[in-house]
Design an enzyme around this catalytic site. Structure first.
Site, mmCIF file in Angstrom:
data_model
loop_
_atom_site.group_PDB
_atom_site.id
_atom_site.type_symbol
_atom_site.label_atom_id
_atom_site.label_comp_id
_atom_site.label_asym_id
_atom_site.label_seq_id
_atom_site.Cartn_x
_atom_site.Cartn_y
_atom_site.Cartn_z
ATOM 1 C CG HIS A 152 -1.831 1.208 1.219
ATOM 2 N ND1 HIS A 152 -3.088 1.189 0.636
ATOM 3 C CD2 HIS A 152 -1.634 2.480 1.657
ATOM 4 C CE1 HIS A 152 -3.635 2.395 0.748
ATOM 5 N NE2 HIS A 152 -2.774 3.189 1.350
ATOM 6 C CB CYS A 153 2.033 3.472 -2.503
ATOM 7 S SG CYS A 153 2.964 4.997 -2.726
ATOM 8 N N PRO A 154 1.054 5.159 0.503
ATOM 9 C CG PRO A 154 2.194 5.992 2.357
ATOM 10 C CD PRO A 154 2.125 4.812 1.450
#
Ligand SMILES: [Zn+2]
Ligand SMILES: [Zn+2]
Length: 297
Positions: A152-154
């Site tokens: 998951h890439c913020p």
């Protein structure tokens, strides 16, 4: 019971005939905008703050380079038109790939019943109560299972998975190129080009242009370094056929690492179609099954 087709020992999910997402594929993160249609937009305030920061980064870097450096240098005859258009192109492709990576569902488990196709390696997600293929993970931030989840890439406020991994890699490459392009122009601005003659010296961005250029220089250096590291890491993971999350959960031992052909790795990432178009963040990606769902661990 009809046994599902099994190619090369890898389970094949049924592939819908149409490219269009069915009506019931709408998730909690689906928004509909006029002209744009249906988009995936993760409702996570922290992620939205992060992605807004990324857009502000892009805007500052692009507009300060164009208005303080590139246009005056072109008007004074220090750079040619292809150099100007080249910068527009790299900057535009960077923004497009950011939008593509951020606003595409990263790999939702289709709503048709997978359970009757389940075989070894398929697991039931306790949160979604749905059968999912190997290499899928549930993301709490996105609130869904993601096929072949990388991480998951913020910074894009989205997961990176089966359906947007190619756009994420494009984003890394274009962000690196944009930083590199700006860095070269800035070096010329500081060391080669004479002071501008034709620019409007009363304009606030020219009056304080040096500060814009100092900040731009730091931004360009930072993005080149960060993206350089990320591109290298992603390339290495692609050729050894592992995702970031798999490496984090179970770091591979040296003897377990097998390196595959670069072409095969990128074809799986970018899907069917001419390699020439693999780097364009437009058009629909046509997945290359079954390798895109192959199990690695
Ligand atoms: Zn789930
Ligand atoms: Zn996620």
């Amino acid at each position: 019971m009809i046994k599902s087709e099994n190619i090369m020992g890898i389970l094949q999910p049924p592939v819908p005939e149409t490219d269009e997402a069915p009506e019931n594929d709408v998730t909690n993160n689906t928004i509909t905008l006029p002209l744009w249609g249906r988009l995936h937009f993760v409702r996570d305030s922290q992620g939205q703050l992060f992605v807004s920061g990324v857009v502000a980064y892009w805007m500052f870097g692009t507009f300060s380079t164009i208005f303080v450096l590139l246009h005056p240098a072109y008007e004074d005859g220090h750079v040619s038109l292809p150099v100007v258009y080249g910068f527009y192109a790299v900057s535009g492709l960077c923004l497009l790939s950011l939008m593509r990576a951020s606003l595409t569902n990263p790999g939702r488990i289709p709503s048709y019943d997978f359970s009757k196709h389940a075989e070894t390696g398929w697991t039931l997600c306790q949160r979604c109560n749905r059968m999912r293929p190997p290499r899928s993970h549930h993301c709490r931030r996105c609130g869904q299972c993601v096929m072949r989840m990388d991480h998951h890439c913020p910074w894009i406020n989205n997961c990176v998975g089966e359906d947007n991994h190619f756009a994420f890699v494009q984003l890394l490459v274009y962000a690196f190129l944009l930083g590199f392009y700006s860095f070269i122009l800035l070096m010329c601005h500081f060391w080669v080009f004479p002071k501008c003659n034709s620019c409007n010296r009363d304009a606030i961005y020219i009056k304080h242009g040096i500060w814009f250029m100092y900040v731009d220089f730091l931004l360009a250096l930072n993005i080149m370094f960060m993206m350089g590291v990320m591109v290298t890491q992603q390339h290495f993971h692609l050729i050894i056929n592992r995702t970031t999350i798999e490496t984090m959960l179970k770091p591979p031992k040296a003897k377990e690492i097998t390196v595959r052909q670069t072409y095969t790795a990128y074809r799986e990432l970018c899907g069917r179609g001419l390699p020439l178009f693999w780097w364009l963040p437009i058009g629909r990606r046509r997945p290359l099954l079954p390798t895109s769902h192959s199990q690695n661990v």
